[in-house]
Scaffold this motif. Structure first.
Motif, PDB file in Angstrom:
ATOM      1  N   CYS A  18      12.277 -97.807 -45.167  1.00 20.71           N
ATOM      2  CA  CYS A  18      11.374 -96.821 -45.779  1.00 20.71           C
ATOM      3  C   CYS A  18      10.117 -96.663 -44.933  1.00 20.71           C
ATOM      4  O   CYS A  18       9.705 -95.541 -44.612  1.00 20.71           O
TER       5      CYS A  18
ATOM      6  N   THR B 295      12.387 -82.206 -44.297  1.00 24.42           N
ATOM      7  CA  THR B 295      13.108 -83.405 -44.729  1.00 24.42           C
ATOM      8  C   THR B 295      14.191 -83.824 -43.727  1.00 24.42           C
ATOM      9  O   THR B 295      15.025 -84.679 -44.033  1.00 24.42           O
TER      10      THR B 295
ATOM     11  N   LYS C 247      18.187 -93.228 -45.642  1.00 22.13           N
ATOM     12  CA  LYS C 247      17.389 -92.242 -46.376  1.00 22.13           C
ATOM     13  C   LYS C 247      18.286 -91.366 -47.256  1.00 22.13           C
ATOM     14  O   LYS C 247      19.361 -90.954 -46.840  1.00 22.13           O
TER      15      LYS C 247
ATOM     16  N   VAL D 217      15.036 -85.556 -49.319  1.00 19.61           N
ATOM     17  CA  VAL D 217      13.843 -86.106 -49.965  1.00 19.61           C
ATOM     18  C   VAL D 217      12.675 -86.052 -48.988  1.00 19.61           C
ATOM     19  O   VAL D 217      12.807 -86.443 -47.826  1.00 19.61           O
ATOM     20  N   SER D 218      11.533 -85.573 -49.445  1.00 18.72           N
ATOM     21  CA  SER D 218      10.343 -85.484 -48.621  1.00 18.72           C
ATOM     22  C   SER D 218       9.935 -86.874 -48.126  1.00 18.72           C
ATOM     23  O   SER D 218      10.049 -87.867 -48.851  1.00 18.72           O
ATOM     24  N   TYR D 219       9.447 -86.921 -46.911  1.00 18.33           N
ATOM     25  CA  TYR D 219       8.977 -88.196 -46.357  1.00 18.33           C
ATOM     26  C   TYR D 219       7.838 -88.764 -47.191  1.00 18.33           C
ATOM     27  O   TYR D 219       7.710 -89.981 -47.338  1.00 18.33           O
ATOM     28  N   ASP D 220       7.005 -87.899 -47.736  1.00 20.34           N
ATOM     29  CA  ASP D 220       5.894 -88.367 -48.564  1.00 20.34           C
ATOM     30  C   ASP D 220       6.375 -88.988 -49.868  1.00 20.34           C
ATOM     31  O   ASP D 220       5.657 -89.785 -50.477  1.00 20.34           O
ATOM     32  N   ASP D 221       7.570 -88.624 -50.295  1.00 23.38           N
ATOM     33  CA  ASP D 221       8.093 -89.112 -51.577  1.00 23.38           C
ATOM     34  C   ASP D 221       9.022 -90.316 -51.425  1.00 23.38           C
ATOM     35  O   ASP D 221       9.503 -90.848 -52.434  1.00 23.38           O
ATOM     36  N   LEU D 222       9.287 -90.745 -50.194  1.00 21.39           N
ATOM     37  CA  LEU D 222      10.177 -91.881 -49.998  1.00 21.39           C
ATOM     38  C   LEU D 222       9.540 -93.166 -50.523  1.00 21.39           C
ATOM     39  O   LEU D 222       8.360 -93.436 -50.291  1.00 21.39           O
ATOM     40  N   THR D 223      10.347 -93.949 -51.208  1.00 19.94           N
ATOM     41  CA  THR D 223       9.943 -95.279 -51.644  1.00 19.94           C
ATOM     42  C   THR D 223      11.079 -96.234 -51.302  1.00 19.94           C
ATOM     43  O   THR D 223      12.219 -95.793 -51.097  1.00 19.94           O
TER      44      THR D 223
ATOM     45  N   SER E  70      14.033 -95.621 -53.394  1.00 14.96           N
ATOM     46  CA  SER E  70      14.807 -94.388 -53.181  1.00 14.96           C
ATOM     47  C   SER E  70      15.775 -94.514 -52.005  1.00 14.96           C
ATOM     48  O   SER E  70      16.690 -93.705 -51.868  1.00 14.96           O
TER      49      SER E  70
END
Length: 221
Positions: A16, A31, A48, A52-58, A61
């Protein structure tokens, strides 16, 4: 005692975090692109999720897949490149990480179906020669993975330019694969600029071999 779940948890966090390097070094847009990592001691890898947006990756996820590309753990659909990653892991047991980008300069060479010639010491160090071009292949099965493995079999390069597509890089772990993707874009840009000034001068093979050996076996701590 470290359990498989513990190992996967650490790898999810690592992979991540590594996605931030793809945006930091301008290797991806929106994305696109992905990083995966092999789970030590198991026929599994983390990757990944798709779209999914890179800013929203956890870390949560990041999904877990088997070497057939099937989802094993996670709430989201895996990357559309999962089959390619899975093929690499099945056929290259030495590979612990795979990265895919559409970085601008390297992908421009891929669009021309042209290998990047080894005209820089940094290329000799990291890639041990030219960065080769793999065949055109459509997403949807393991054709891309097969092209990656077949092309890199004859090269020391940890990166391949897949024709009309983009960059795939490999490494002993996910961090090494990201480094190869960063270096690939850097040398692709430099060699492109050099060609605007004239014909770049190739490095003799003996010198490439010496540079590669020193960088791989002596350089660093």
């Amino acid at each position: 005692m470290t359990t498989l779940d513990d190992t996967i948890g650490v790898l999810r966090r690592t992979v991540c975090a590594l996605h931030a390097d793809l945006t930091r070094y301008n290797l991806v847009t929106w994305t696109s692109g992905n990083v995966s990592g092999r789970v030590p001691g198991a026929d599994l890898f983390v990757i990944k999720p798709s779209g999914v947006s890179y800013d929203d990756l956890t870390p949560e996820s990041i999904v877990v897949c088997d070497f057939d590309g099937k989802l094993v753990d996670g709430e989201l659909s895996p990357s559309s490149d999962t089959d390619a990653h899975a093929y690499v892991y099945r056929h290259r047991p030495d590979v612990g990480g795979v990265v895919h980008t559409h970085s601008t300069y390297a992908t421009a060479w891929a669009a021309r179906d042209e290998a990047i010639p080894c005209v820089l010491t940094a290329m000799a160090d990291e890639f041990g020669g030219e960065i080769p071009v793999g065949p055109f292949a459509l997403i949807g099965d393991d054709s891309i993975g097969r092209g990656i493995v077949d092309t890199l079999a004859g090269h020391r390069s940890p990166a391949v330019l897949m024709k009309n597509h983009g960059v795939f890089s490999i490494g002993e772990d996910a961090t090494a694969a990201v480094k190869a993707a960063v270096m690939c874009e850097d040398v692709a840009r430099t060699v492109h600029i050099a060609r605007q000034l004239g014909e770049p001068k190739p490095i003799p093979q003996d010198d490439i071999d010496r540079l590669y050996d020193r960088y791989q076996n002596v350089y660093g701590q």
